[in-house]
Write a protein that holds these residues in place. Sequence first.
Motif, PDB file in Angstrom:
ATOM      1  N   MET A 196       7.298   7.175  -5.070  1.00 17.68           N
ATOM      2  CA  MET A 196       5.810   6.988  -5.238  1.00 17.68           C
ATOM      3  C   MET A 196       5.592   7.061  -6.677  1.00 17.68           C
ATOM      4  N   ILE A 197       4.687   6.191  -6.961  1.00 18.82           N
ATOM      5  CA  ILE A 197       4.192   5.993  -8.452  1.00 18.82           C
ATOM      6  C   ILE A 197       2.704   6.125  -8.291  1.00 18.82           C
ATOM      7  N   THR A 198       2.254   6.506  -9.296  1.00 22.97           N
ATOM      8  CA  THR A 198       0.747   6.568  -9.504  1.00 22.97           C
ATOM      9  C   THR A 198       0.474   5.672 -10.880  1.00 22.97           C
ATOM     10  N   THR A 199      -0.554   4.816 -10.616  1.00 17.96           N
ATOM     11  CA  THR A 199      -1.176   4.088 -11.630  1.00 17.96           C
ATOM     12  C   THR A 199      -2.687   3.749 -11.554  1.00 17.96           C
ATOM     13  N   ARG A 200      -3.221   3.241 -12.591  1.00 15.27           N
ATOM     14  CA  ARG A 200      -4.731   2.784 -12.455  1.00 15.27           C
ATOM     15  C   ARG A 200      -4.739   1.304 -12.317  1.00 15.27           C
ATOM     16  N   ARG A 201      -3.514   0.689 -12.122  1.00 13.88           N
ATOM     17  CA  ARG A 201      -3.846  -0.880 -12.086  1.00 13.88           C
ATOM     18  C   ARG A 201      -4.333  -0.950 -10.681  1.00 13.88           C
ATOM     19  N   GLN A 202      -4.779  -2.295 -10.510  1.00 14.15           N
ATOM     20  CA  GLN A 202      -5.525  -2.637  -9.339  1.00 14.15           C
ATOM     21  C   GLN A 202      -5.063  -4.099  -8.979  1.00 14.15           C
TER      22      GLN A 202
END
Length: 60
Positions: free
Chosen positions: A1-7
């Motif tokens: 699992m990874i969290t990011t603000r990338r879209q």
Amino acid sequence: MITTRRQDASLTGPGRRLIQVGLFIPQESTTYLTMTLVAHGRHEPAEQLAALADEFGHLR
């Protein structure tokens, strides 16, 4: 699992699933950090944890 603000499109593809989640409110992010650290025997000053949560951008 990874969290990011990338879209961007590199986040999707075979074997990947993009799930949109919101941000913590400031109190939630500080509480989360506090409880996670306490579970590992760490007790940090509340003002430092609030600053860290802010620096993380309140990401879940």
